[in-house]
Design an enzyme around this catalytic site. Structure first.
Site, PDB file in Angstrom:
ATOM      1  N   LYS A 148     -35.496  36.915   5.552  1.00 21.07           N
ATOM      2  CA  LYS A 148     -34.198  36.994   4.857  1.00 21.07           C
ATOM      3  C   LYS A 148     -34.001  38.342   4.168  1.00 21.07           C
ATOM      4  CE  LYS A 148     -32.194  33.100   5.880  1.00 21.07           C
ATOM      5  NZ  LYS A 148     -31.179  33.128   6.964  1.00 21.07           N
TER       6      LYS A 148
ATOM      7  N   TYR B  15     -40.127  33.099   5.753  1.00 20.67           N
ATOM      8  CA  TYR B  15     -38.672  32.985   5.563  1.00 20.67           C
ATOM      9  C   TYR B  15     -38.155  34.093   4.636  1.00 20.67           C
ATOM     10  CZ  TYR B  15     -34.278  30.457   4.397  1.00 20.67           C
ATOM     11  OH  TYR B  15     -32.977  30.079   4.200  1.00 20.67           O
TER      12      TYR B  15
ATOM     13  N   VAL C 270     -30.648  31.267  19.939  1.00 16.87           N
ATOM     14  CA  VAL C 270     -30.355  32.647  19.529  1.00 16.87           C
ATOM     15  C   VAL C 270     -31.573  33.570  19.628  1.00 16.87           C
ATOM     16  CG1 VAL C 270     -28.416  32.021  18.023  1.00 16.87           C
ATOM     17  CG2 VAL C 270     -30.728  32.216  17.053  1.00 16.87           C
TER      18      VAL C 270
ATOM     19  N   ARG D 151     -23.994  21.833  12.239  1.00 14.12           N
ATOM     20  CA  ARG D 151     -24.037  21.097  10.952  1.00 14.12           C
ATOM     21  C   ARG D 151     -24.184  22.104   9.802  1.00 14.12           C
ATOM     22  NH1 ARG D 151     -30.076  19.599  12.234  1.00 14.12           N
ATOM     23  NH2 ARG D 151     -31.087  21.090  10.847  1.00 14.12           N
TER      24      ARG D 151
END
Ligand code: NAP
Length: 255
Positions: free
Chosen positions: A159, A155, A65, A16
């Site tokens: 990133k 996060y 993953v 998605r």
């Protein structure tokens, strides 16, 4: 002629959102596409909806993953079912937002595991094939949150880590005909940002409207905006670009 005729593109977390938008773009431009996602049936369903061109194929593969065995098995399936691997997009992602003092060790580890370890494991499994054939394109998903965002210590660190990882891949893999770049999206309308609205107890449309009004181009982004940038960086037109991070955010972090 599509830019990806005869190529095999793998997109993680592509059942998605941005991943599916990106997989769609590769299929439209001639690639055979593997959709990797946690849930095999969701991945297969998404693969069945891709607009593959004549002669190309699509497959959905269930894999985590952040798990080395699962990743190795998935990449080997891609190679045996689609006949090779040329493009890898490390897109799978999760958020576990909280202010630092409330963030748990588990929420830190989970986010690092999917974004950073996930990109590492997938890239390691794919690069064997890329090096052998002296050709490969890697595009990693970073975020404007890499520059810092309240409630996203995990996060944001992951990133920004993706950007350092990408630069290093550029240096190490360049001599083998492999390009590695990152795309850092701003606010993109997907289930991930819908979940943020829910966490903030806001209506989804109201949340999108507020983000659009605060953006220099006065709109939110859509998966197609990111897909276009990823496809460019994965194409041969971008063969002299490596190690870079392209912000695709409507100018969100300019001012
Ligand atoms: P999304 O709609 O939440 O989709 C993420 C997909 O990744 C889901 O299908 C999810 O599967 C899958 N996934 C999660 N953990 C996985 C794992 N361990 N192994 C394999 N697949 C896994 O997210 P999105 O908004 O499209 O975001 C895609 C990427 O762009 C992410 O890396 C995200 O951090 C980045 N990004 C997004 C935005 C934005 O505004 N949306 C902005 C900047 C960067 P499940 O549904 O089964 O969990």
């Amino acid at each position: 002629m599509g830019r990806f005729d005869g190529r095999v593109a793998v997109v993680t977390g592509a059942a998605r959102g941005i991943g599916f938008g990106t997989a769609t773009r590769f299929a439209e431009e001639g690639a055979s596409v593997a959709i990797i996602d946690l849930d095999e049936s969701a991945a297969a369903d998404a693969a069945g909806r891709l607009p593959v061109v004549d002669g190309a194929k699509a497959v959905g593969i269930g894999a985590d993953v952040s798990n080395a065995e699962s990743v190795d098995a998935a990449v080997e399936r891609v190679v045996s079912e689609l006949g090779g691997i040329h493009v890898l997009v490390n897109n799978a992602g999760i958020t576990r937002d909280n202010l630092l003092f409330k963030m748990t060790e588990q929420d830190w580890d989970l986010v690092m595991g999917v974004h950073l370890k996930g990109a590492f494991l997938m890239t390691k499994a794919a690069q064997k094939h890329f090096v052998e054939q002296k050709y490969g394109k890697i595009v990693n998903l970073s975020s404007v949150s890499a520059l810092g965002n309240r409630g996203q210590a995990n996060y944001s660190a992951a990133k920004m880590g993706v950007q350092g990882f990408t630069r290093t891949l550029g240096i190490e893999l360049g001599p083998f005909g492999i390009n590695a770049n990152a795309v850092a999206p701003g606010f993109i309308a997907t289930e991930m940002t819908d979940a943020t609205a829910a966490r903030l107890k806001m209506d989804v449309e109201e949340f999108r409207k507020l983000n659009a009004e605060a953006n220099p181009v006065r709109r939110v982004g859509f998966p197609e905006d990111i897909a276009a940038a990823v496809a460019f960086l994965a194409s041969d037109e971008a063969s002299y670009i490596t190690g870079q991070t392209l912000y695709v955010d409507g100018g969100a972090k300019l001012g």
